[in-house]
Design a protein around this motif. Sequence first.
Motif, PDB file in Angstrom:
ATOM      1  N   CYS A 181       0.971   4.154  -3.103  1.00 27.81           N
ATOM      2  CA  CYS A 181       0.817   5.587  -2.905  1.00 27.81           C
ATOM      3  C   CYS A 181       2.035   6.340  -3.455  1.00 27.81           C
ATOM      4  O   CYS A 181       1.890   7.342  -4.156  1.00 27.81           O
ATOM      5  CB  CYS A 181       0.612   5.873  -1.415  1.00 27.81           C
ATOM      6  N   GLU A 221      -5.603   2.215  -1.119  1.00 27.82           N
ATOM      7  CA  GLU A 221      -4.271   2.632  -0.670  1.00 27.82           C
ATOM      8  C   GLU A 221      -4.107   2.576   0.848  1.00 27.82           C
ATOM      9  O   GLU A 221      -2.994   2.410   1.334  1.00 27.82           O
ATOM     10  CB  GLU A 221      -3.982   4.064  -1.126  1.00 27.82           C
ATOM     11  N   GLN A 222      -5.196   2.687   1.578  1.00 26.84           N
ATOM     12  CA  GLN A 222      -5.078   2.777   3.034  1.00 26.84           C
ATOM     13  C   GLN A 222      -5.534   1.529   3.775  1.00 26.84           C
ATOM     14  O   GLN A 222      -5.563   1.517   4.997  1.00 26.84           O
ATOM     15  CB  GLN A 222      -5.835   3.998   3.550  1.00 26.84           C
ATOM     16  N   ARG A 280       0.827  -1.214   0.000  1.00 24.90           N
ATOM     17  CA  ARG A 280       0.000   0.000   0.000  1.00 24.90           C
ATOM     18  C   ARG A 280       0.856   1.256   0.000  1.00 24.90           C
ATOM     19  O   ARG A 280       0.556   2.215  -0.698  1.00 24.90           O
ATOM     20  CB  ARG A 280      -0.958  -0.028   1.182  1.00 24.90           C
ATOM     21  N   GLN A 291      -8.777   5.615  -2.247  1.00 28.02           N
ATOM     22  CA  GLN A 291      -8.252   5.849  -0.905  1.00 28.02           C
ATOM     23  C   GLN A 291      -8.332   4.583  -0.054  1.00 28.02           C
ATOM     24  O   GLN A 291      -7.373   4.230   0.629  1.00 28.02           O
ATOM     25  CB  GLN A 291      -9.016   6.977  -0.218  1.00 28.02           C
TER      26      GLN A 291
END
Length: 101
Positions: A39, A67-68, A35, A64
């Motif tokens: 990013c 990625e998180q 991840r 988002q």
Amino acid sequence: MTKFSTLCEVWLDDEEFRAGYEAQEREFAIADKVRRTMCEARERAGLTRGDVAKRLHTTEEAVQRLEQGGQKLTLSALLSFADAIGSTLRIEFQGPDGEHP
């Protein structure tokens, strides 16, 4: 609301929970690294999450989450993300000495 990290500290006192958690610790570390790399690659490409969302025909919130960690990583999602940022996905195996076998 109690934070997950606080609950996890309490749960880690339970031997059965701790054993299960430790068994998945490598997976957590790899997912976190993937991840962070996603990013960083998006930012190097000069793209915002909104840019990537448009290319993936999804929402900025979905990018988002990807990625998180709010969405499970799949090979398909990683390949689509790589295409959207104009990158190539490469997965490597590394020996204990840091060299490729």
